[in-house]
Scaffold this motif. Structure first.
Motif, short mmCIF file in Angstrom:
data_model
loop_
_atom_site.label_atom_id
_atom_site.label_comp_id
_atom_site.label_asym_id
_atom_site.label_seq_id
_atom_site.Cartn_x
_atom_site.Cartn_y
_atom_site.Cartn_z
N THR A 100 0.81 -1.22 0.00
CA THR A 100 0.00 0.00 0.00
C THR A 100 0.84 1.27 0.00
O THR A 100 0.37 2.32 0.43
CB THR A 100 -0.92 0.02 1.23
N ARG A 101 2.06 1.19 -0.47
CA ARG A 101 2.90 2.38 -0.44
C ARG A 101 3.92 2.37 -1.58
O ARG A 101 4.21 1.31 -2.16
CB ARG A 101 3.61 2.51 0.91
N ILE A 102 4.43 3.56 -1.86
CA ILE A 102 5.50 3.72 -2.84
C ILE A 102 6.67 4.39 -2.13
O ILE A 102 6.52 5.47 -1.55
CB ILE A 102 5.05 4.58 -4.03
N HIS A 103 7.83 3.73 -2.15
CA HIS A 103 9.03 4.26 -1.52
C HIS A 103 9.97 4.80 -2.59
O HIS A 103 10.17 4.18 -3.64
CB HIS A 103 9.75 3.17 -0.73
N ILE A 104 10.56 5.96 -2.31
CA ILE A 104 11.58 6.54 -3.19
C ILE A 104 12.94 6.32 -2.55
O ILE A 104 13.17 6.72 -1.40
CB ILE A 104 11.34 8.05 -3.40
N TYR A 105 13.85 5.67 -3.29
CA TYR A 105 15.20 5.40 -2.81
C TYR A 105 16.20 6.21 -3.63
O TYR A 105 16.02 6.40 -4.84
CB TYR A 105 15.54 3.92 -2.94
N GLY A 106 17.27 6.65 -2.95
CA GLY A 106 18.38 7.27 -3.64
C GLY A 106 19.23 6.21 -4.31
O GLY A 106 19.08 5.01 -4.04
N PRO A 107 20.16 6.63 -5.19
CA PRO A 107 20.98 5.64 -5.92
C PRO A 107 21.72 4.68 -5.00
O PRO A 107 21.90 3.51 -5.34
CB PRO A 107 21.95 6.52 -6.71
N PHE A 108 22.18 5.15 -3.82
CA PHE A 108 22.96 4.29 -2.93
C PHE A 108 22.37 4.20 -1.53
O PHE A 108 23.01 3.72 -0.61
CB PHE A 108 24.41 4.79 -2.85
N SER A 109 21.13 4.66 -1.35
CA SER A 109 20.52 4.64 -0.01
C SER A 109 19.87 3.29 0.25
O SER A 109 19.36 2.64 -0.66
CB SER A 109 19.48 5.75 0.12
#
Length: 509
Positions: free
Chosen positions: A60-69
């Motif tokens: 139920t969610r969308i996560h945004i990740y950084g290139p190396f996070s």
């Protein structure tokens, strides 16, 4: 009495995997970083603009990740039910996603609350994307319809209801704002043009379509469904070009490498396969711990991101040139051969006192049987080991003149095991000189009992087919060799020699 000499196992040339440029390129990734999500990871999409963050849609969610996070830099959690297909706009400022509750939500990447909510579908929306001019949204749903929406006015522009089953994948053209392709569980792909009210091309995949991908030139489209990956030529009206069947289970996701020369497919069989887009042969393979649902490649192939059914997000980052050199340097610094033989060739001097230590000889099981002249048991023991060992024992029995006795007197099970080994390894050029005479000997011994055991009969028929195929193959190779000899002979330059008698020009072929 002379001591027993153990069977000598010859060292055959290794038939290892061929190291190609693709092998080096795709193996040049670090150990995977694994992140546990709240549910199955159904979609991964990279932002087209630097720093190329990626959106992971799970539960139920969308996560945004950084290139190396390894932790989300941002989360969108305002979904009442399972979210689907979170995708960035080409400027990386907006993100659109579908949901099980049939509502399409548009988010500002820097905010939290949905900017727009598009309502019109009656069932779950699994497909969302932006058109190339960035002001329209394309969606596909389980209500069998695909729709176009206007972002500024939050209104529906057009509805297409041609599919007869769930629409689970789709893609918009990056070169033409009016074109988009949908893939459905009714086994078809349809190319739509927003300027007309119906599809312009229909392609039958033959299986429920799970993923669709456009080439950068947009002349070709790739579809995945069932165990098949198929390539279609849009410039020829959707004509099928290639059908690939390299997976054992349903293919779930497709993507292209940054240069467009490699195609990647992910499947429920836990494999990701890399194809050469010139000849569509598999050039590399990745294995994962669970069934793969989603797949994405970072720009310049810097990372491979895979989402699995168990909720694990696997991230592989490319090694830097320094790390690659360090690994190769470590491999070169393994103990050398001279370390292991150090002191073995030392010769005692005249005044040295040599203390000899008796070396106990350990015999393998088949050598123990050979020592006791239990030749049938020796062969049975060797059959449980590597082919090199078994062939060495058969060769030793033949040298002793007892091979026929070792092969004779076997029941159905023992004979079946022996035939299984021979059919499996006979066409290997390393073992053929030993196994072909052994096979002839088996046929001579058991000729009278052929037809009494269905299991043995099937293996003998398979052996016959195998030998016939090998003979045909060798004949074709001889034909090719003859052609090559002719070509080489004709390509040799003809030289002119000056004859002394008569001073006539002579030609030397």
């Amino acid at each position: 009495m002379a001591s027993f000499k153990p069977t000598k196992i010859p060292i055959y040339p290794k038939l290892g995997e061929k190291v190609t440029q693709d092998t080096v390129y795709w193996k040049n990734y670090k150990a995977p970083v694994q992140i546990k999500e709240f549910g199955a990871v159904t979609n991964i999409h990279f932002s087209p603009v630097a720093p190329h963050n990626y959106a992971v849609t799970a539960f139920t969610r969308i996560h945004i990740y950084g290139p190396f996070s390894q932790e989300p830099v941002k989360s969108f959690t305002r979904f009442k039910d399972t979210a689907y297909c979170g995708r960035y706009r080409s400027d990386g400022q907006l993100l659109v996603a579908g949901c099980e509750d049939s509502v399409v939500r548009l988010f500002d990447v820097s905010g939290k609350v949905a900017l727009r909510m598009f309502k019109g579908h009656t069932k779950a929306v699994h497909v969302t994307d932006f058109t190339s001019e960035r002001y329209h949204i394309f969606t596909g749903s389980d209500d069998y319809t695909c729709r176009l929406w206007d972002i500024p006015n939050a209104t529906e522009l057009n509805t297409y209801q041609e599919h007869t089953d769930y629409i689970r994948c789709g893609v918009t053209s990056k070169l033409n704002r009016d074109l988009f392709i949908t893939g459905s569980y009714d086994h078809t792909l349809k190319l739509f043009d927003a300027r007309v009210d119906k599809s312009v091309i229909t392609m039958d995949h033959g299986q429920p379509v799970e993923s669709v991908l456009l080439y950068p030139s947009e002349g070709l489209v790739v579809s995945a469904g069932g165990r098949y990956v198929k390539v279609w030529d849009l410039l020829k009206g959707g004509q099928p070009l290639v059908s690939l069947k390299n997976h054992h289970k349903t293919v779930t996701s497709l993507c292209l490498s940054s240069n467009g020369q490699r195609l990647l497919s992910a499947s429920l069989d836990r494999h990701v396969k890399v194809y050469n887009t010139t000849n569509f042969r598999v050039v590399h393979n990745f294995d994962y711990a669970a069934s793969v649902l989603s797949l994405a490649l970072a720009p310049d192939d810097e990372s491979i991101i895979v989402g699995m059914t168990n909720g694990v997000l696997s991230i592989k980052h490319r090694k830097s040139p320094e790390e690659s050199k360090e690994v190769s340097h470590q491999q070169r610094r393994r103990p050398s051969y001279r370390v292991f033989v150090k002191g073995k060739n030392y010769m005692p001097k005249q005044d040295d006192y040599l203390v000899s230590k008796p070396v106990r000889e350990y015999l393998t099981k088949y050598d123990k049987h050979l020592k006791k002249f239990n030749i049938s048991k020796a062969l049975d023991s060797a059959l449980q080991r590597k082919p090199e060992v078994t062939v060495a024992v058969i060769k030793e029995l033949d040298r002793r003149g007892t091979l026929k006795n070792a092969l004779a007197g076997r029941d159905e099970k023992a004979l079946s095991e022996l035939l299984h080994f021979i059919t499996k390894n006979m066409v290997d050029f390393r073992f053929a000189p030993v196994l072909v005479p052994a096979a002839n000997m088996i046929l001579d011994i058991y000729r009278s009992v052929i037809g009494q055991s269905p299991v043995v009969d099937r293996q003998l028929l398979y052996l016959q087919d195998l030998l016939q195929k090998e003979i045909n193959y060798q004949q074709e190779l001889l034909d090719v060799l003859g052609m090559l000899d002719t070509l080489f002979a004709s390509s040799v330059p003809r030289k002119e020699l000056l004859c002394l008698e008569g001073m006539n020009n002579c030609t030397l072929g």
